[in-house]
Design a protein around this motif. Sequence first.
Motif, PDB file in Angstrom:
ATOM      1  N   GLN A  51      -4.147   4.591  -1.846  1.00 33.03           N
ATOM      2  CA  GLN A  51      -3.830   4.828  -3.257  1.00 33.03           C
ATOM      3  C   GLN A  51      -4.490   6.110  -3.753  1.00 33.03           C
ATOM      4  O   GLN A  51      -3.892   6.859  -4.539  1.00 33.03           O
ATOM      5  N   GLN A  52      -5.697   6.375  -3.287  1.00 33.12           N
ATOM      6  CA  GLN A  52      -6.388   7.602  -3.689  1.00 33.12           C
ATOM      7  C   GLN A  52      -5.642   8.833  -3.188  1.00 33.12           C
ATOM      8  O   GLN A  52      -5.505   9.827  -3.914  1.00 33.12           O
ATOM      9  N   ASP A  53      -5.155   8.782  -1.950  1.00 34.84           N
ATOM     10  CA  ASP A  53      -4.384   9.904  -1.402  1.00 34.84           C
ATOM     11  C   ASP A  53      -3.127  10.171  -2.235  1.00 34.84           C
ATOM     12  O   ASP A  53      -2.771  11.321  -2.501  1.00 34.84           O
ATOM     13  N   ILE A  54      -2.453   9.095  -2.644  1.00 31.58           N
ATOM     14  CA  ILE A  54      -1.246   9.251  -3.467  1.00 31.58           C
ATOM     15  C   ILE A  54      -1.587   9.836  -4.828  1.00 31.58           C
ATOM     16  O   ILE A  54      -0.932  10.772  -5.299  1.00 31.58           O
ATOM     17  N   ASP A  55      -2.617   9.292  -5.461  1.00 29.11           N
ATOM     18  CA  ASP A  55      -3.009   9.767  -6.801  1.00 29.11           C
ATOM     19  C   ASP A  55      -3.416  11.239  -6.758  1.00 29.11           C
ATOM     20  O   ASP A  55      -3.033  12.021  -7.637  1.00 29.11           O
ATOM     21  N   GLU A  56      -4.198  11.605  -5.758  1.00 23.41           N
ATOM     22  CA  GLU A  56      -4.651  12.996  -5.652  1.00 23.41           C
ATOM     23  C   GLU A  56      -3.485  13.934  -5.379  1.00 23.41           C
ATOM     24  O   GLU A  56      -3.415  15.044  -5.941  1.00 23.41           O
ATOM     25  N   ALA A  57      -2.541  13.510  -4.530  1.00 17.93           N
ATOM     26  CA  ALA A  57      -1.372  14.341  -4.233  1.00 17.93           C
ATOM     27  C   ALA A  57      -0.507  14.532  -5.470  1.00 17.93           C
ATOM     28  O   ALA A  57      -0.041  15.637  -5.762  1.00 17.93           O
ATOM     29  N   LYS A  58      -0.297  13.462  -6.220  1.00 19.77           N
ATOM     30  CA  LYS A  58       0.513  13.548  -7.441  1.00 19.77           C
ATOM     31  C   LYS A  58      -0.143  14.470  -8.471  1.00 19.77           C
ATOM     32  O   LYS A  58       0.522  15.318  -9.065  1.00 19.77           O
ATOM     33  N   THR A  59      -1.436  14.276  -8.666  1.00 22.85           N
ATOM     34  CA  THR A  59      -2.154  15.086  -9.652  1.00 22.85           C
ATOM     35  C   THR A  59      -2.115  16.566  -9.290  1.00 22.85           C
ATOM     36  O   THR A  59      -1.803  17.427 -10.127  1.00 22.85           O
ATOM     37  N   ARG A  60      -2.424  16.861  -8.032  1.00 26.28           N
ATOM     38  CA  ARG A  60      -2.442  18.265  -7.608  1.00 26.28           C
ATOM     39  C   ARG A  60      -1.041  18.867  -7.612  1.00 26.28           C
ATOM     40  O   ARG A  60      -0.865  20.041  -7.959  1.00 26.28           O
ATOM     41  N   LEU A  61      -0.054  18.073  -7.266  1.00 24.27           N
ATOM     42  CA  LEU A  61       1.327  18.544  -7.282  1.00 24.27           C
ATOM     43  C   LEU A  61       1.759  18.917  -8.687  1.00 24.27           C
ATOM     44  O   LEU A  61       2.375  19.966  -8.914  1.00 24.27           O
TER      45      LEU A  61
END
Length: 215
Positions: A138-148
């Motif tokens: 979930q952290q990987d998804i959240d970080e990817a979405k935020t940075r994207l």
Amino acid sequence: MATYKIGYIDEQEAERIDFQNLMEDDEDDIVVELFEVTPETSMDDLLNQILDSDIECLVVDYHLSETGVRFEGSDLIEVFHEIRPYFPKIIYTAKEDKVIPEVENEIIYMINDKSIKQDEKRSNDFRMKLKTLINNYQQDIDEAKTRLEELTEKKKAYKISIDEENELFIHKKFLIDLDSRRTALPEVLNTQEYLSSLKETNLKVDEILKRIKDA
């Protein structure tokens, strides 16, 4: 107290009860969703049930065919892995030595020995492993979405560097690859836009290389 939801598949009722008891002994709230599997169960139907659920991790017994099921747990995990490669998943077995030669290399790290339930420390470690897999995913998804989102907005307003373009593409690809069934994507993840941006970046790289050559 955190809450986690884990899907579990085993053809034997005693094993299902043991797994539920194992998860109940945790300091956090671990909810177990059981998926029924019988000799009449097709893998496609079971996969659809799993994919339509809201579980956060999938744990599957290896030797499902012992009671006449038409596939093994490792077969199910491998097909599921092709659809959702980053999703937390575990092959749970008392026959670890038999499973490893039968699965793809990238699946091997997902195997866990059932004998842990006889050992309190190993049981605690197993539950922690499941929770860590879920949290990291979930952290990987959240970080990817935020940075994207940050890079996409920055690109609309300003020029971004080649390194940032590369980072943008990496996050896009990760989010797209989360589920290979995706047919429609939000604008920010649109494949055509992605390919167009990739072409623009390649042109930028070509220009830089040309300037270096001509210097």
